[in-house]
Motif scaffolding. Structure first.
Motif, mmCIF file in Angstrom:
data_model
loop_
_atom_site.group_PDB
_atom_site.id
_atom_site.type_symbol
_atom_site.label_atom_id
_atom_site.label_comp_id
_atom_site.label_asym_id
_atom_site.label_seq_id
_atom_site.Cartn_x
_atom_site.Cartn_y
_atom_site.Cartn_z
ATOM 1 N N ALA A 298 0.937 -1.624 0.030
ATOM 2 C CA ALA A 298 0.286 0.104 -0.495
ATOM 3 C C ALA A 298 0.770 1.055 -0.107
ATOM 4 O O ALA A 298 0.382 2.466 -0.589
ATOM 5 C CB ALA A 298 -0.554 0.211 1.181
ATOM 6 N N LEU A 299 1.841 1.092 1.554
ATOM 7 C CA LEU A 299 2.425 2.132 0.465
ATOM 8 C C LEU A 299 4.010 2.577 -0.834
ATOM 9 O O LEU A 299 3.703 3.514 -1.043
ATOM 10 C CB LEU A 299 3.984 2.278 1.671
ATOM 11 N N VAL A 300 4.280 1.745 -1.369
ATOM 12 C CA VAL A 300 4.097 1.705 -2.528
ATOM 13 C C VAL A 300 3.319 2.083 -3.326
ATOM 14 O O VAL A 300 3.510 3.065 -4.679
ATOM 15 C CB VAL A 300 4.654 0.568 -3.240
ATOM 16 N N LYS A 301 2.460 1.555 -3.444
ATOM 17 C CA LYS A 301 0.457 2.164 -4.706
ATOM 18 C C LYS A 301 0.964 3.521 -4.049
ATOM 19 O O LYS A 301 0.571 4.510 -5.047
ATOM 20 C CB LYS A 301 0.083 1.621 -4.122
ATOM 21 N N TYR A 302 0.829 4.074 -2.573
ATOM 22 C CA TYR A 302 0.761 5.470 -2.769
ATOM 23 C C TYR A 302 2.107 6.406 -3.324
ATOM 24 O O TYR A 302 1.731 7.263 -4.039
ATOM 25 C CB TYR A 302 0.445 5.867 -1.091
#
Length: 210
Positions: A197-201
């Motif tokens: 989710a951090l990568v997507k953000y």
């Protein structure tokens, strides 16, 4: 050579009953060893120097010093030593102050035993731990989530590259403690914990290229 996986812990609480209860809880956890106990801040500083702990579990109410002030002193003198605050107070003021003091986590005394164990392990191996309840209190400033600062964006980019705190600190020319503070701030602002989710953000916000 096989590296030790033991987590060395010092308990700092002025109530013997509380310390005995925590020791009993941790006695069945093979990866955690209580290497010292202190009932006040002065003794805690001695234990930090001579017992070679990984983590200090610190109560806020101590007879000679506030536990958050003790946390500041510990972190100033022993920068690599982690502090986990164990408190009866769930107010945002105490939680936020613990963060500013340099604590790596905050757990309530009425939390399930598994949460205390999880906090110890998370702090040792991943740097910080704030339960969902505590993180929510930190997040609710004025009802909005703040944008990341430029430095936090840099740290987020390094996180997506899989760098640990020491490597981040070296590449960004900042202290490990500062990296830890930025990481916690990112978690607070985004309410995101999972790497994917951090990568997507980071992709969605142009921190890393698509």
């Amino acid at each position: 050579m096989i590296l030790s996986t033991q987590i060395r812990l010092v308990l700092v609480d002025d109530h013997t009953l509380v310390r005995d209860g925590i020791k009993a809880l941790l006695s069945v956890i093979p990866t955690v060893t209580v290497v010292g106990e202190a009932e006040n801040g002065a003794d805690a500083m001695v234990m930090a120097e001579h017992c070679n702990p990984d983590i200090l579990l610190v109560d806020i109410n101590l007879p000679d010093i506030n536990g958050l002030e003790l946390t500041r002193k510990i972190r100033d003198r022993f920068p690599t030593l982690k502090v986990l605050v164990l408190s009866m107070y769930d107010s945002k003021e105490y939680i936020s102050e613990s963060l500013r003091s340099g604590a790596s986590g905050y757990v309530l005394k009425n939390a399930p035993s598994r949460e205390i164990v999880a906090a110890i392990e998370e702090i040792k191996y991943r740097g910080t731990f704030y339960s969902a309840e505590i993180a929510q209190k930190l997040l609710l400033d004025d009802g909005t989530i703040n944008e990341l600062t430029p430095r936090e964006s840099q740290v987020l980019y390094k996180i997506t590259q899989g760098l640990n705190n020491k490597k981040m600190a070296r590449e960004l020319d900042i202290s490990v403690r500062t990296v830890e503070t930025h990481r916690l701030s990112i978690r607070r602002k985004l309410n995101i914990d999972k790497p994917a989710a951090l990568v997507k953000y980071a992709i969605d916000h142009g921190i890393i290229p698509r």
